[in-house]
Each structure stands twice: as C-alpha cells, then as structure tokens.
Design a protein around this motif. Structure first.
Motif, mmCIF file in Angstrom:
data_model
loop_
_atom_site.group_PDB
_atom_site.id
_atom_site.type_symbol
_atom_site.label_atom_id
_atom_site.label_comp_id
_atom_site.label_asym_id
_atom_site.label_seq_id
_atom_site.Cartn_x
_atom_site.Cartn_y
_atom_site.Cartn_z
ATOM 1 N N ILE A 48 -2.084 -19.897 -2.019
ATOM 2 C CA ILE A 48 -3.536 -19.703 -1.863
ATOM 3 C C ILE A 48 -4.104 -20.618 -0.766
ATOM 4 C CG2 ILE A 48 -5.776 -19.965 -3.006
ATOM 5 C CD1 ILE A 48 -4.527 -17.768 -4.465
ATOM 6 N N ALA A 49 -3.697 -21.904 -0.764
ATOM 7 C CA ALA A 49 -4.257 -22.850 0.218
ATOM 8 C C ALA A 49 -3.924 -22.410 1.653
ATOM 9 C CB ALA A 49 -3.733 -24.248 -0.042
ATOM 10 N N GLN A 50 -2.744 -21.837 1.836
ATOM 11 C CA GLN A 50 -2.353 -21.358 3.164
ATOM 12 C C GLN A 50 -3.215 -20.164 3.588
ATOM 13 O OE1 GLN A 50 0.256 -22.858 5.087
ATOM 14 N NE2 GLN A 50 -1.022 -21.741 6.537
ATOM 15 N N ARG A 51 -3.513 -19.291 2.625
ATOM 16 C CA ARG A 51 -4.365 -18.121 2.936
ATOM 17 C C ARG A 51 -5.756 -18.583 3.360
ATOM 18 N NH1 ARG A 51 -3.350 -14.580 -2.497
ATOM 19 N NH2 ARG A 51 -1.318 -15.449 -2.940
ATOM 20 N N VAL A 52 -6.284 -19.582 2.629
ATOM 21 C CA VAL A 52 -7.612 -20.118 2.971
ATOM 22 C C VAL A 52 -7.587 -20.676 4.385
ATOM 23 C CG1 VAL A 52 -9.276 -21.962 2.445
ATOM 24 C CG2 VAL A 52 -8.293 -20.610 0.583
ATOM 25 N N SER A 53 -6.552 -21.458 4.688
ATOM 26 C CA SER A 53 -6.447 -22.092 6.004
ATOM 27 C C SER A 53 -6.351 -21.037 7.121
ATOM 28 C CB SER A 53 -5.234 -23.019 5.981
ATOM 29 O OG SER A 53 -4.851 -23.363 7.266
ATOM 30 N N LEU A 54 -5.579 -19.992 6.895
ATOM 31 C CA LEU A 54 -5.434 -18.945 7.927
ATOM 32 C C LEU A 54 -6.747 -18.185 8.133
ATOM 33 C CD1 LEU A 54 -1.835 -17.650 7.086
ATOM 34 C CD2 LEU A 54 -2.549 -18.876 9.155
ATOM 35 N N ILE A 55 -7.489 -17.944 7.057
ATOM 36 C CA ILE A 55 -8.795 -17.273 7.213
ATOM 37 C C ILE A 55 -9.731 -18.164 8.020
ATOM 38 C CG2 ILE A 55 -10.815 -16.295 6.050
ATOM 39 C CD1 ILE A 55 -8.946 -15.816 3.583
ATOM 40 N N GLN A 56 -9.707 -19.473 7.683
ATOM 41 C CA GLN A 56 -10.576 -20.417 8.416
ATOM 42 C C GLN A 56 -10.263 -20.389 9.913
ATOM 43 O OE1 GLN A 56 -9.791 -23.719 5.890
ATOM 44 N NE2 GLN A 56 -11.854 -23.726 4.992
#
Ligand code: PNS
Length: 161
Positions: A48-56
């Motif tokens: 999940i944290a990686q998905r958030v970072s990629l969206i950012q």
C-alpha cells in the motif's frame, strides 16, 4: 463550503486512466483525497505505501497538484474515512458498462451506510482499455507497460522485474 471528494481504489498500480480521473475531480472539487484501500478480492502486486508513493509522484509529474491529497485507509469502511474528513462525495472512473455494473452496488451501499453519494466520471476514451490488472499481468510477463501507466510507475516496475 469546502467540498471534498474522495477518489478510492486499489491503485495497484495507478494507471494513466486513474490519473485522468483524479485530474478531472481536482478540477471540479475544492479538495480531492485519493485513498488507497486494500481490496481483499484482488491479489496485490505492490504494498500500500508503495502505491501511495507512486500516485504522489505521478500527480506531481502530471501537474495535478494543489488540491490533491494522497493517503491510504485500513481502519474499516471507506465511508468512515469520508466521515472523518467531512467528504460527502466519492468519485469513480467509468470506462464501460462493465464498470457501471461493478460500481453501482458499491455506490448504493455507501449511500445507505452514510449518505455518501458517488459521482461517476468518464476518463478520456484513450484510456478505456487500461486496467491495473492488465498492467500487473503484462508487467509480470515482462511486457512493456509504459503506454498505460505514469512514468514513475513504468520506471518502478522496470527496476523491480
Ligand atoms: O480499485 P478497486 O479495487 O475497484 O477499488 C474497490 C474499493 C477499494 C474502492 C472498494 O473495495 C472499497 O470501497 N473498499 C473499502 C471497504 C468498504 O467500505 N466496503 C463497503 C462499501 S463498497
């Protein structure tokens, strides 16, 4: 009144279609919260944290900044997040009738649970065939996903083959 819209999803990974919908929502609402939620019906590729970072990274690269917040939610119902931040609206992207059939029951349930309405936005038809599950499959088999995902995602996937 500050109108907040929540754009929820698995975003595993975020696609150009998602970014298109987020940008459209950001042009309509005062504040947009992109919320990454684990979907137990789908087997995950990225944490999940990686998905958030990629969206950012993707929204910065796409110039969709200013009124967009990216976060995740794992504390229960999505409408609980909406209640916590004072959002009355969910935004979902609709590519086809298949998406309407998938999204409609969720929209009704979210309205019944907490009075949160769902607004469907149409992405650019250029992205109509793009889905995270296809991207996961193509990337997993070594294919090029660059036409379907933001640059940050393509680079991340290429470096984690
Ligand atoms: O990108 P997805 O996988 O189609 O997104 C589905 C998602 C995560 C938005 C949906 O499963 C969801 O809202 N999950 C949170 C749990 C919840 O509130 N469920 C009840 C209402 S649908």
């Amino acid at each position: 009144m500050n109108t907040i819209a929540v754009v929820p999803g698995s975003f595993d990974p975020v696609t150009l279609g998602h970014i298109d919908v987020i940008a459209r929502a950001a042009g309509i609402f005062d504040e947009v919260h992109v919320v990454v939620v684990h979907n137990p019906d789908k087997s995950a590729l990225l944490p999940i944290a990686q998905r958030v970072s990629l969206i950012q990274q993707a929204i910065v690269d796409g110039g969709v900044t200013g009124n967009v917040v990216v976060t995740s939610w794992s504390m229960g119902l999505l409408v609980d997040y909406c209640e916590e931040v004072g959002a009355k609206v969910l935004v979902k992207g609709i590519r086809s009738q298949v998406d309407v059939a998938y999204e409609t029951p969720m929209a009704i349930v979210n309205r019944n649970l907490a009075g949160v309405e769902t607004i469907f936005l149409l992405p650019d038809p250029a992205h109509a065939h793009v889905s995270s599950s296809l991207v996961r499959q193509v990337a997993g088999l070594g294919g090029d996903v660059a036409p379907y995902v933001p640059k940050a995602v393509a680079e991340f996937l290429a470096s984690h083959e």
